[in-house]
Design an enzyme around this catalytic site. Structure first.
Site, mmCIF file in Angstrom:
data_model
loop_
_atom_site.group_PDB
_atom_site.id
_atom_site.type_symbol
_atom_site.label_atom_id
_atom_site.label_comp_id
_atom_site.label_asym_id
_atom_site.label_seq_id
_atom_site.Cartn_x
_atom_site.Cartn_y
_atom_site.Cartn_z
ATOM 1 N N ASP A 1 2.361 1.707 -3.362
ATOM 2 C CA ASP A 1 1.320 2.193 -4.261
ATOM 3 C C ASP A 1 1.131 3.696 -4.086
ATOM 4 O O ASP A 1 1.009 4.436 -5.064
ATOM 5 C CB ASP A 1 0.024 1.439 -4.010
ATOM 6 C CG ASP A 1 -1.076 1.810 -4.982
ATOM 7 O OD1 ASP A 1 -0.798 1.859 -6.200
ATOM 8 O OD2 ASP A 1 -2.209 2.033 -4.533
ATOM 9 N N HIS B 1 0.837 -1.195 0.000
ATOM 10 C CA HIS B 1 0.000 0.000 0.000
ATOM 11 C C HIS B 1 0.880 1.256 0.000
ATOM 12 O O HIS B 1 0.606 2.219 -0.730
ATOM 13 C CB HIS B 1 -0.921 -0.029 1.219
ATOM 14 C CG HIS B 1 -1.847 1.121 1.332
ATOM 15 N ND1 HIS B 1 -2.842 1.384 0.413
ATOM 16 C CD2 HIS B 1 -1.936 2.102 2.270
ATOM 17 C CE1 HIS B 1 -3.512 2.464 0.788
ATOM 18 N NE2 HIS B 1 -2.975 2.920 1.902
#
Length: 110
Positions: free
Chosen positions: A78, A75
């Site tokens: 990202d 995450h």
């Protein structure tokens, strides 16, 4: 720094950089290009900080200090990649707005 601190540092810098980029876009829409460029510069600084944290983690892994890959780490990566992409695209959009404002000024003066 433990893994969670590393992850949240990357997320924090990346999120702040992304916000700076979208603030730059708002300034550019209104023709405030100096402010837009300042926001892009701030975003660059924050992305550099996030990249330093990421690079440090990569260097340690290359030396054998392997960390567990978690969904939270993915995450964070990202967030970083999205912020980098936003900076690149919004930087181009700021340049487009400059061109539009310049051409509108050229037409008004013709």
């Amino acid at each position: 720094m433990d893994l969670e601190q590393i992850i949240f540092t990357i997320i924090s810098y990346s999120g702040d950089a992304r916000s700076d980029c979208f603030e730059a876009l708002k300034y550019a829409k209104n023709g405030s290009f100096s402010e837009a460029e300042d926001c892009i510069k701030k975003a660059n600084e924050k992305l550099l900080e996030a990249h330093h944290v990421q690079t440090d983690m990569l260097q340690k892994e290359a030396l054998g200090d392997r960390r567990q890959v978690t969904l939270l780490l993915m995450h964070a990566e990202d967030h970083l990649m999205t912020a980098i992409l936003a900076k690149e695209l919004i930087g181009e959009m700021v340049e487009l707005y400059k061109t539009i404002y310049q051409r509108e000024g050229d037409f008004a003066n013709a």
